[in-house]
Design an enzyme around this catalytic site. Structure first.
Site, PDB file in Angstrom:
ATOM      1  N   HIS A  16       0.826  -1.204   0.000  1.00 30.43           N
ATOM      2  CA  HIS A  16       0.000   0.000   0.000  1.00 30.43           C
ATOM      3  C   HIS A  16       0.862   1.257   0.000  1.00 30.43           C
ATOM      4  O   HIS A  16       0.527   2.252  -0.648  1.00 30.43           O
ATOM      5  CB  HIS A  16      -0.914   0.016   1.230  1.00 30.43           C
ATOM      6  CG  HIS A  16      -1.997  -1.006   1.193  1.00 30.43           C
ATOM      7  ND1 HIS A  16      -3.328  -0.685   1.028  1.00 30.43           N
ATOM      8  CD2 HIS A  16      -1.968  -2.353   1.290  1.00 30.43           C
ATOM      9  CE1 HIS A  16      -4.064  -1.778   1.043  1.00 30.43           C
ATOM     10  NE2 HIS A  16      -3.259  -2.809   1.197  1.00 30.43           N
ATOM     11  N   ASP A 118      -5.825   5.892   2.621  1.00 22.39           N
ATOM     12  CA  ASP A 118      -5.837   4.570   1.996  1.00 22.39           C
ATOM     13  C   ASP A 118      -7.196   3.907   2.193  1.00 22.39           C
ATOM     14  O   ASP A 118      -7.944   4.231   3.121  1.00 22.39           O
ATOM     15  CB  ASP A 118      -4.733   3.714   2.610  1.00 22.39           C
ATOM     16  CG  ASP A 118      -4.600   2.355   1.947  1.00 22.39           C
ATOM     17  OD1 ASP A 118      -3.862   2.250   0.954  1.00 22.39           O
ATOM     18  OD2 ASP A 118      -5.260   1.402   2.419  1.00 22.39           O
TER      19      ASP A 118
END
Length: 480
Positions: A16, A118
């Site tokens: 990520h 995120d």
């Protein structure tokens, strides 16, 4: 002079964090009004995160407009299936304090333009709301997957259908973002779990509250899913910004000697002759499964480069390299394959895929790995392990016709969700390898076209370039 400050909050996991940092680089290069602060949450299971962030911070010039802030430690949450989300939630007060201090000490004074969080950090939107600024979602998965989550949430909230009911069923779902019906057997495991499902449903609700969905994909790859969002068929979704493929093509090896040894071996192989087996930073298998892979490689006869790592899955850690590969491989395997195969630990994935000797890629179907296979034009054999990877495998094989199947519904995380460990036979693996190494088909032709499009889309006038410009315009318009 930079005037607008964006706060990025990535999930503290390398798959990520890397695309988030690469995207930040593109943003500040495209608009010199923007400064970006990346807030880093601490976790203990992947020590390479700290090394990666330190190396990136050191490589950026001071005028680049990106800086990192390490958040304080938080108390370790209870060890359970959802501990990772609890850890993220525990950082909300630290995020608020860091942003308050950041804006109070900014010199020259800046305006806070918004948060970019995120996909797993949607709880931080509550902090953004306290500062009175908009939030954007940054997804390291594809557009069709976001469409799936929104559809599951719609089924639950508006039609009273719970995705847990689909476990072990032969049901098929009609999704707005897919042309083909989706078999329930390839839904992500958390959607079948009563502890995880409420978390995912809340995430999807927050997607709808965001100012926009920034997705690491591009129009040429997921045209149907993106068009569905734009036509508002996902029912009240925010604007979508496909800005990919966002990739780090330089790798992060600490062992340059081993890396060069791998590349030297590839240099001596014929073009498109090697099948590369690599399962990401979390990929590992049981000893019995390793022996099936070894048997398949011997039977198929193809040259191979196999990234094989030792599982620490039950202990809650990431895989590590074996100290002695002979402890896990069949007796005599390394000797019998010495002329045409190489077994390694960690692999410099991008460099390997870029090498002309590599003709096929057996992958766990993490979205970053899929984008790399397209970028380098290497055909994909799908062997998903965790998270949304089963869905990604379906999209690549059935929906887009870009991959071949080894076992689309394989789940390495079955044990965590109370089921028996999954298994793939040597015959299934061998068939998948033979198929992916056959390059005379429509799939290879389509992949070649997408390879060129994946590069053009980021150039001036390309669809992702235009989408990023629209995003930047939206961010700056927030301040008017």
């Amino acid at each position: 002079m930079r005037r607008l400050e964006l706060v990025f909050i990535p999930t503290p996991a390398i798959g990520h964090l890397i695309p988030a940092v690469e995207f930040c680089k593109l943003l500040v290069e495209r608009n010199d009004q923007l400064s970006i602060t990346i807030l880093l949450m601490k976790q203990s299971f992947d020590p390479k995160l700290t090394h990666y962030c330190n190396s990136i911070a050191a490589s950026l010039p001071s005028a680049h407009g990106i800086k990192f802030i390490d958040l304080p430690d938080v108390a370790a949450p209870a060890a359970n299936k959802t501990f990772f989300i609890s850890m993220i939630e525990s950082n909300k007060s630290h995020v608020k304090a860091a942003v308050s201090q950041l804006m109070a000490g900014a010199e020259p004074p800046r305006k806070l333009a918004g948060f970019v969080v995120d996909i797993l950090c949607t709880c931080m939107m509550e902090v953004a709301n306290e500062f009175g600024v908009p939030s954007y979602i940054f997804s390291t998965s594809g557009a069709a997957y976001l469409g799936l989550l929104l559809h599951v949430q719609d089924l639950h909230d508006n039609q009273g259908v719970d995705s847990v009911e689909f476990k072990d069923s032969g049901a098929e779902l009609a999704l707005p973002g897919l042309v083909n019906p989706l078999p329930a057997k390839v839904l992500p495991s958390p959607l079948f779990d009563k502890d995880w499902l409420p978390i995912i449903l809340d995430m999807a609700r927050k997607f709808r509250e965001s100012k926009g969905l920034i997705i690491n994909t591009f129009l040429g790859l997921e045209s149907h899913a993106i068009t569905t969002f734009n036509e508002n068929k996902t029912k009240m979704s925010p604007p979508v910004y496909p800005v990919g493929p966002i990739l780090n093509l330089k790798g992060r090896s600490d062992d340059h000697i081993k890396e060069e040894e791998i590349m030297e071996w590839l240099d001596h192989q014929p073009p498109s002759s090697v099948v590369f087996l690599c399962f990401g930073c979390t990929g590992s298998f049981s000893v019995d499964q390793v022996k099936e892979i070894a048997s398949a490689l011997e039977c198929c006869g193809h040259r191979f480069l196999w990234s094989l790592r030792q599982s620490r899955y039950k202990a809650g850690g990431l895989p590590v390299d074996f100290s002695d590969l002979r402890d896990v491989l069949p007796d005599g395997f390394l000797d019998r394959t010495v002329g045409h195969g190489k077994v390694i630990g960690w692999a410099p994935q991008a460099r390997v895929l870029a090498h002309p000797s590599v003709g096929g890629f057996v992958s766990h179907c993490g979205w970053n790995s899929i984008l790399k296979s397209i970028w380098f034009g290497v055909p994909l054999a799908t062997w998903p392990l965790f998270a949304e990877q089963q869905f990604n495998a379906f999209e690549m094989v059935v929906e887009l016709g870009l991959g071949v199947e080894i076992k689309m519904d394989y789940r390495r995380d079955r044990v965590m969700f109370g089921d028996e460990e999954d298994f793939v036979s040597a015959k299934e693996i061998e068939m998948g390898i033979r198929c992916v190494m056959d390059r005379n088909n429509e799939r290879t032709k389509r992949l070649k076209e997408l390879r060129e499009e994946s590069k053009k889309t980021l150039m001036d006038g390309g669809s992702s370039y235009v989408s990023m410009c629209s995003l930047i315009q939206d961010i700056t318009d927030n301040m008017l």
